[in-house]
Design a protein around this motif. Structure first.
Motif, PDB file in Angstrom:
ATOM      1  N   SER A  17       0.748  -1.435  -0.169  1.00  0.00           N
ATOM      2  CA  SER A  17      -0.134   0.124  -0.085  1.00  0.00           C
ATOM      3  C   SER A  17       0.855   1.178  -0.408  1.00  0.00           C
ATOM      4  CB  SER A  17      -1.239  -0.024   1.408  1.00  0.00           C
ATOM      5  OG  SER A  17      -1.837   1.613   1.282  1.00  0.00           O
ATOM      6  N   PRO A  18       0.325   2.268  -0.668  1.00  0.00           N
ATOM      7  CA  PRO A  18       1.275   3.790  -1.037  1.00  0.00           C
ATOM      8  C   PRO A  18       0.633   5.236   0.676  1.00  0.00           C
ATOM      9  CG  PRO A  18      -0.471   3.704  -2.563  1.00  0.00           C
ATOM     10  CD  PRO A  18      -0.594   1.891  -1.847  1.00  0.00           C
ATOM     11  N   ASN A  19      -0.415   3.954   1.121  1.00  0.00           N
ATOM     12  CA  ASN A  19      -1.111   5.007   2.170  1.00  0.00           C
ATOM     13  C   ASN A  19      -0.760   3.934   3.502  1.00  0.00           C
ATOM     14  OD1 ASN A  19      -2.448   6.189  -0.157  1.00  0.00           O
ATOM     15  ND2 ASN A  19      -3.733   3.737  -0.075  1.00  0.00           N
ATOM     16  N   LEU A  20      -0.961   5.516   4.521  1.00  0.00           N
ATOM     17  CA  LEU A  20       0.419   5.268   5.797  1.00  0.00           C
ATOM     18  C   LEU A  20      -1.043   6.032   6.669  1.00  0.00           C
ATOM     19  CD1 LEU A  20       3.689   5.936   5.640  1.00  0.00           C
ATOM     20  CD2 LEU A  20       2.896   3.926   5.479  1.00  0.00           C
ATOM     21  N   SER A  41       7.467  14.280   2.843  1.00  0.00           N
ATOM     22  CA  SER A  41       7.582  14.457   1.506  1.00  0.00           C
ATOM     23  C   SER A  41       9.221  13.909   1.551  1.00  0.00           C
ATOM     24  CB  SER A  41       7.319  15.647   0.814  1.00  0.00           C
ATOM     25  OG  SER A  41       8.278  16.368   1.404  1.00  0.00           O
ATOM     26  N   THR A  42      10.215  13.935   2.142  1.00  0.00           N
ATOM     27  CA  THR A  42      11.349  14.068   2.621  1.00  0.00           C
ATOM     28  C   THR A  42      11.741  12.408   1.392  1.00  0.00           C
ATOM     29  OG1 THR A  42      11.678  14.844   4.630  1.00  0.00           O
ATOM     30  CG2 THR A  42      13.075  12.851   3.903  1.00  0.00           C
ATOM     31  N   PHE A  43      10.629  11.029   1.481  1.00  0.00           N
ATOM     32  CA  PHE A  43      10.673  10.229   1.346  1.00  0.00           C
ATOM     33  C   PHE A  43       9.941  10.205   0.219  1.00  0.00           C
ATOM     34  CE2 PHE A  43      10.383  10.087   5.793  1.00  0.00           C
ATOM     35  CZ  PHE A  43      11.662   9.634   5.803  1.00  0.00           C
ATOM     36  N   GLY A  44       9.339  10.630  -0.235  1.00  0.00           N
ATOM     37  CA  GLY A  44       8.903  11.312  -1.987  1.00  0.00           C
ATOM     38  C   GLY A  44       7.714  12.061  -1.702  1.00  0.00           C
ATOM     39  N   GLU A  45       7.048  11.919  -3.488  1.00  0.00           N
ATOM     40  CA  GLU A  45       6.349  12.382  -3.228  1.00  0.00           C
ATOM     41  C   GLU A  45       4.314  12.009  -3.141  1.00  0.00           C
ATOM     42  OE1 GLU A  45       3.696  14.096  -6.977  1.00  0.00           O
ATOM     43  OE2 GLU A  45       4.620  12.788  -7.541  1.00  0.00           O
ATOM     44  N   VAL A  46       4.705  12.963  -2.157  1.00  0.00           N
ATOM     45  CA  VAL A  46       3.235  12.788  -1.308  1.00  0.00           C
ATOM     46  C   VAL A  46       1.875  13.523  -2.241  1.00  0.00           C
ATOM     47  CG1 VAL A  46       1.879  13.804   0.833  1.00  0.00           C
ATOM     48  CG2 VAL A  46       4.158  12.834   0.811  1.00  0.00           C
ATOM     49  N   SER A  62      -0.659   9.907   1.683  1.00  0.00           N
ATOM     50  CA  SER A  62      -0.814   9.398   0.994  1.00  0.00           C
ATOM     51  C   SER A  62       0.003   8.938  -0.223  1.00  0.00           C
ATOM     52  CB  SER A  62      -2.072   8.933  -0.143  1.00  0.00           C
ATOM     53  OG  SER A  62      -1.700   8.688  -1.391  1.00  0.00           O
ATOM     54  N   TYR A  63       1.027   8.684  -0.400  1.00  0.00           N
ATOM     55  CA  TYR A  63       2.283   8.690  -1.632  1.00  0.00           C
ATOM     56  C   TYR A  63       1.621   8.238  -3.112  1.00  0.00           C
ATOM     57  CZ  TYR A  63       5.251   9.076   1.974  1.00  0.00           C
ATOM     58  OH  TYR A  63       6.169  10.032   3.492  1.00  0.00           O
ATOM     59  N   SER A  64       2.926   8.803  -4.167  1.00  0.00           N
ATOM     60  CA  SER A  64       2.119   7.874  -5.157  1.00  0.00           C
ATOM     61  C   SER A  64       3.395   6.942  -5.315  1.00  0.00           C
ATOM     62  CB  SER A  64       2.924   9.230  -5.950  1.00  0.00           C
ATOM     63  OG  SER A  64       2.255  10.813  -6.530  1.00  0.00           O
ATOM     64  N   GLU A  65       4.106   6.709  -4.523  1.00  0.00           N
ATOM     65  CA  GLU A  65       5.006   5.918  -5.214  1.00  0.00           C
ATOM     66  C   GLU A  65       4.700   4.296  -3.296  1.00  0.00           C
ATOM     67  OE1 GLU A  65       6.205   3.957  -8.140  1.00  0.00           O
ATOM     68  OE2 GLU A  65       5.769   6.101  -8.755  1.00  0.00           O
ATOM     69  N   GLU A  66       4.534   3.072  -3.737  1.00  0.00           N
ATOM     70  CA  GLU A  66       3.988   2.180  -2.552  1.00  0.00           C
ATOM     71  C   GLU A  66       5.059   2.134  -2.141  1.00  0.00           C
ATOM     72  OE1 GLU A  66       2.831  -1.403  -4.228  1.00  0.00           O
ATOM     73  OE2 GLU A  66       1.090  -0.928  -4.190  1.00  0.00           O
TER      74      GLU A  66
END
Length: 339
Positions: A17-20, A41-46, A62-66
């Motif tokens: 899941s890309p959602n936390l 956003s430090t870890f990727g596109e939110v 919710s991230y764009s990438e898992e």
């Protein structure tokens, strides 16, 4: 059917899941969605940060990438986050269970430019989190009037719901001092040609509990001038716009119940926008005069395939200018002064 929940996947891999689901994090502990999005956003596109429930202490990131979600969980779960005031976060994967009642028949826009409705403008973060808190405290310190499903306050002139008009002979006084800075700021609103001539003199404050919306309507042409500003506070929602064919335009308020129930009608165009807290919406021109606006009676809205809970309350400040003569707008088929 009860409220849909964000749930943790069972028996699936970490990349599922890309959602936390993030606990100990949210507006109730002094962290805005923007601040949370910046930290994660430090870890990727939110893609977005949303309220996970009505507590204000749990959110969905919710991230764009898992893979971004996987990294964020590994680094932040159970550890203090310096970017969020050193709070120790509790994080789990989240999947969404979208129920049919929140499936939108049309996509939800995040920006007014995506709607392609002339006269709609939306400014995000029109007020700060501190200003939002102060505005809410100001109205909560004043008496509310209870309607069937929500509470209201009126300033300047009282809005009469039975006639959908105002009594111009009954002036309640000047608008309260706690909105003075807002009135000054709207004069700087982009795309507002006659900003210098804006003298807003009527304010309606609405408090919406969870699940309560607003029936489809156009603010009566003969009651108000051409600019309507609406500030959203405390909680998010979606707003739907409907433009009816001239032959089926609801010509009187009594017909609006039929309008609200005509979800599958082919007689109108539909467009939807997401209104986040602290955003200011401007309706002018065609959007103000020829399109109904409507807030669905949902507890959860579906925005870009994400379920967004509305929160424990939503409070709107709607500013208008009372009209003193008949409306002479360029939309006579929709105008009560010209029909």
């Amino acid at each position: 059917m009860g409220l849909p929940r964000f749930t943790r996947p069972k028996g699936v891999s970490a990349e599922s899941s890309p959602n936390l689901y993030v606990a100990n994090c949210g507006p109730a502990v002094g962290l805005s969605f923007d601040t949370i999005a910046s930290a994660f956003s430090t870890f990727g596109e939110v893609k977005g940060v949303y309220a996970a429930d009505e507590s204000g202490t749990r959110v969905i990131v919710s991230y764009s990438e898992e893979s971004s979600a996987q990294t964020a969980l590994k680094v932040l779960d159970g550890h203090p986050c310096p970017e969020l005031g050193g709070r120790c976060l509790h994080i789990r994967y989240s999947v969404f269970q979208p129920p049919s009642q929140v499936d939108n028949l049309v996509p939800v826009s995040l920006e007014a430019s995506e709607l392609n409705i002339p006269g709609v403008y939306l400014l995000h973060d029109f007020v700060t989190a501190k200003e939002e808190e102060e505005l809410l405290a100001a109205v909560d310190g004043r008496p509310w009037r209870s309607l069937a499903k929500r509470r209201v306050q009126h300033y300047g002139y009282e809005f009469c719901y039975e006639t959908r008009n105002v009594n111009t002979k009954r002036h309640l006084g000047e608008l309260p001092p706690f909105v003075s800075s807002i009135l000054e700021r709207v004069l700087l609103f982009p795309n507002l040609d006659d900003a210098a001539n804006v003298v807003l003199d009527q304010l309606t404050v609405n408090e919406y509990p969870p699940g309560v919306g607003l029936s489809p309507h156009v603010d009566t042409h003969s009651a108000f001038e051409g600019l309507i500003f609406s500030l959203s506070l405390a909680g998010p929602c979606i707003m739907e716009f409907r433009k009816y064919s001239e032959g089926v335009w609801p010509s009187n308020p009594a017909s609006e119940k039929n309008v609200e129930n005509s979800e599958n009608s082919s007689n109108f165009s539909r467009k939807v926008i997401y209104l986040p807290p602290r955003s200011m919406l401007l309706l002018s021109g065609e959007a103000r005069y020829a399109w109904h606006h409507y807030i669905p009676h949902h507890k959860v809205d579906k925005v870009k395939d994400i379920l967004v809970r509305r929160g424990s309350r939503r409070v709107s400040f709607t500013f208008r200018k009372v009209r003193t003569g008949p409306c002479q707008c360029e939309f006579p088929p929709y105008c009560d002064s010209q029909i």
